[in-house]
Write an enzyme that holds these catalytic residues in place. Structure first.
Site, PDB file in Angstrom:
ATOM      1  N   ARG A 103       0.823  -1.220   0.000  1.00 57.42           N
ATOM      2  CA  ARG A 103       0.000   0.000   0.000  1.00 57.42           C
ATOM      3  C   ARG A 103       0.855   1.267   0.000  1.00 57.42           C
ATOM      4  O   ARG A 103       0.408   2.316  -0.467  1.00 57.42           O
ATOM      5  CB  ARG A 103      -0.943  -0.033   1.216  1.00 57.42           C
ATOM      6  CG  ARG A 103      -2.093   0.994   1.172  1.00 57.42           C
ATOM      7  CD  ARG A 103      -3.152   0.657   2.213  1.00 57.42           C
ATOM      8  NE  ARG A 103      -4.291   1.550   2.223  1.00 57.42           N
ATOM      9  CZ  ARG A 103      -4.512   2.481   3.154  1.00 57.42           C
ATOM     10  NH1 ARG A 103      -3.668   2.628   4.150  1.00 57.42           N
ATOM     11  NH2 ARG A 103      -5.586   3.239   3.101  1.00 57.42           N
ATOM     12  N   ILE A 110      -7.414   7.367  -0.642  1.00 60.45           N
ATOM     13  CA  ILE A 110      -7.183   5.940  -0.861  1.00 60.45           C
ATOM     14  C   ILE A 110      -7.997   5.224   0.210  1.00 60.45           C
ATOM     15  O   ILE A 110      -7.974   5.594   1.374  1.00 60.45           O
ATOM     16  CB  ILE A 110      -5.673   5.595  -0.819  1.00 60.45           C
ATOM     17  CG1 ILE A 110      -5.428   4.088  -0.889  1.00 60.45           C
ATOM     18  CG2 ILE A 110      -4.963   6.160   0.376  1.00 60.45           C
ATOM     19  CD1 ILE A 110      -3.952   3.751  -1.125  1.00 60.45           C
ATOM     20  N   SER A 111      -8.793   4.236  -0.203  1.00 63.90           N
ATOM     21  CA  SER A 111      -9.754   3.604   0.700  1.00 63.90           C
ATOM     22  C   SER A 111      -9.091   2.950   1.897  1.00 63.90           C
ATOM     23  O   SER A 111      -7.941   2.504   1.836  1.00 63.90           O
ATOM     24  CB  SER A 111     -10.569   2.556  -0.054  1.00 63.90           C
ATOM     25  OG  SER A 111     -11.305   3.170  -1.080  1.00 63.90           O
ATOM     26  N   GLN A 112      -9.868   2.897   2.981  1.00 64.54           N
ATOM     27  CA  GLN A 112      -9.433   2.209   4.205  1.00 64.54           C
ATOM     28  C   GLN A 112      -9.304   0.708   3.912  1.00 64.54           C
ATOM     29  O   GLN A 112     -10.210   0.112   3.314  1.00 64.54           O
ATOM     30  CB  GLN A 112     -10.495   2.447   5.276  1.00 64.54           C
ATOM     31  CG  GLN A 112     -10.223   1.810   6.605  1.00 64.54           C
ATOM     32  CD  GLN A 112     -11.451   1.822   7.501  1.00 64.54           C
ATOM     33  OE1 GLN A 112     -12.511   2.339   7.133  1.00 64.54           O
ATOM     34  NE2 GLN A 112     -11.313   1.219   8.664  1.00 64.54           N
TER      35      GLN A 112
END
Ligand code: SAH
Length: 210
Positions: A33, A59-61
């Protein structure tokens, strides 16, 4: 800071939060990530939080990515042909790409799409096709899809996405404005079914391209 150990601690936390599908956990553990976040934030890349990715987007969890992918997979052996709406800089697309060999992803903001393309090259992730467009209309040229996932919330379910679901296909998306929930839509032999699930918080699904 970006070591395999930090990454496996993130996977442990996902497990604690209730993600049980081993294939999903493995995919989450496989994607670096830190590659997707600004350098200044790299030390926080494996925290279970959304992080800014530029152009006002996030940016998504990791938990939400894992949760949505788990919903797509549940009871099936694979994702099949998958479509993502709202690719951002490509984190979730890279997770999907661990679980199937055919991923299509649409992003409305040109510079983010370019970042996503560069990130896929860095990761040598060659099974993701990225398109600049308005995801309300899906990707008719590659439809139908076995799995569709949306990373931004519209006021209603975009009808074109439902139409692009293959028989047996699934669509997972956030729906709503101030109050949002996750929705799971399935294309069954009897027709379409909708299940409303967890309350969530996503950036808005916007019209047009930028
Ligand atoms: N999937 C990304 C999340 C990015 S945030 C990740 O893994 O981190 C959601 C993204 O949806 C934003 O980049 C935003 O620009 C995009 N988006 C919003 N409305 C859209 C639309 N109609 N079509 C395509 N992308 C859209």
């Amino acid at each position: 800071m970006t070591s395999q150990r930090t990454r496996s601690r993130m996977v442990d936390r996902l497990r604690e939060k209730g993600i049980a599908n081993e294939a999903v956990l493995k995919a989450m553990g496989a994607v670096p990530r830190h590659v997707f976040v600004e350098e200044a934030l790299a030390s926080r890349a494996y925290e279970d939080t959304a992080l800014p990715l530029g152009m006002g987007q996030t940016i998504s969890q990791p938990y939400i990515v894992a949760r949505m992918v788990e919903l797509l997979l549940k009871g099936r052996t694979g994702l099949g042909k998958a479509l993502e709406i709202g690719a951002g800089c490509g984190y979730q697309a890279a997770v999907l790409a661990q679980l199937t060999n055919e991923v299509y992803a649409v992003e409305r903001i040109g510079p983010l799409l370019e970042k996503a393309k560069a990130n896929m090259r860095t990761l040598q992730q060659f099974n993701v096709r990225l398109k600049h467009g308005d995801g309300h209309f899906g990707m008719p040229e590659a439809a139908p899809f076995d799995s569709i996932i949306v990373a931004a919330a519209g006021a209603a379910v975009p009808p074109e996405l439902v139409r692009q679901l293959a028989p047996g296909g699934r669509l997972v998306l956030p729906v709503g404005g101030d109050a949002q929930y996750l929705s799971l839509i399935e294309h069954t032999p009897q027709g379409y079914t909708e299940t409303r699930l967890d309350p969530v918080r996503f950036v808005p699904l916007l019209p047009g391209v930028q």
